[in-house]
Enzyme design. Sequence first.
Site, mmCIF file in Angstrom:
data_model
loop_
_atom_site.group_PDB
_atom_site.id
_atom_site.type_symbol
_atom_site.label_atom_id
_atom_site.label_comp_id
_atom_site.label_asym_id
_atom_site.label_seq_id
_atom_site.Cartn_x
_atom_site.Cartn_y
_atom_site.Cartn_z
ATOM 1 N N CYS A 1 -55.815 -62.500 85.586
ATOM 2 C CA CYS A 1 -56.912 -62.672 84.636
ATOM 3 C C CYS A 1 -57.132 -61.375 83.852
ATOM 4 C CB CYS A 1 -58.207 -63.051 85.365
ATOM 5 S SG CYS A 1 -58.173 -64.717 86.063
ATOM 6 N N CYS B 1 -57.716 -70.543 83.882
ATOM 7 C CA CYS B 1 -57.155 -70.826 85.199
ATOM 8 C C CYS B 1 -55.659 -70.532 85.132
ATOM 9 C CB CYS B 1 -57.463 -72.252 85.664
ATOM 10 S SG CYS B 1 -56.688 -73.566 84.707
ATOM 11 N N CYS C 1 -57.014 -67.531 88.737
ATOM 12 C CA CYS C 1 -55.883 -66.802 88.142
ATOM 13 C C CYS C 1 -55.735 -65.405 88.721
ATOM 14 C CB CYS C 1 -55.995 -66.752 86.621
ATOM 15 S SG CYS C 1 -57.588 -66.264 85.945
#
Length: 222
Positions: free
Chosen positions: A172, A94, A168
């Site tokens: 990510c 996250c 995210c």
Amino acid sequence: MTDVVWHHREDLSIDQHLALRTAAARLKVQFDAYYGAETIERFLHSSYDQFATGSTIPNFLPLLAERFARQRLTALAKVEGHQDDGRPVVLFLCVHNAGRSQMALGFFEHLAGDQAVGWSGGSEPGIEVNPAAIAAMAERGIDISTEYPKPWTDEVVRAADVVVTMGCGDACPIFPGKRYENWDLADPNGLEVADIRPIRDEIERRVRELLGELAVPAVSGR
């Protein structure tokens, strides 16, 4: 072990220097079949630097660095084919690694036991795990108070069999051919425990579903 890195670090106190030397020696015992002292100390050095700028508890830094370096070296050993016990590895990501991903990791480890491996990380790691998230998980008998926000690294992502992302976005990491899942969950940052409970319960549901897909039965009674 040859002092490859630490004698160059003038920013370390004597106690921190000794603690990191001891940590390096422990890591060498675990990984010297695969990696030399220089590689092990380099991972410990870079892991220390990940936490040094944000931590308010300097004396705790060597322990955090050792734990993170151990995870990274374990991941690297799997990626390079040195060791793989066959257990599925799931990485929860996250933004701050302080709420959603930590709760998911807590449920995953609680339910899977030693049948699977869980890791977590954040794109912009916070300073500490959200106290309200800790309290919400404690209501379910799961202690995540000893966890800590940390970044992800390439070897950790590459070693994961499943990468679960939670908010995210473009930050990510994406590696071709890897299984990704995006869990659309509210951010518990700034929320009270009562408001976190629904997020917590949805995370538990999704973790249980994921374990079922991985053919990992929940530990008896959990």
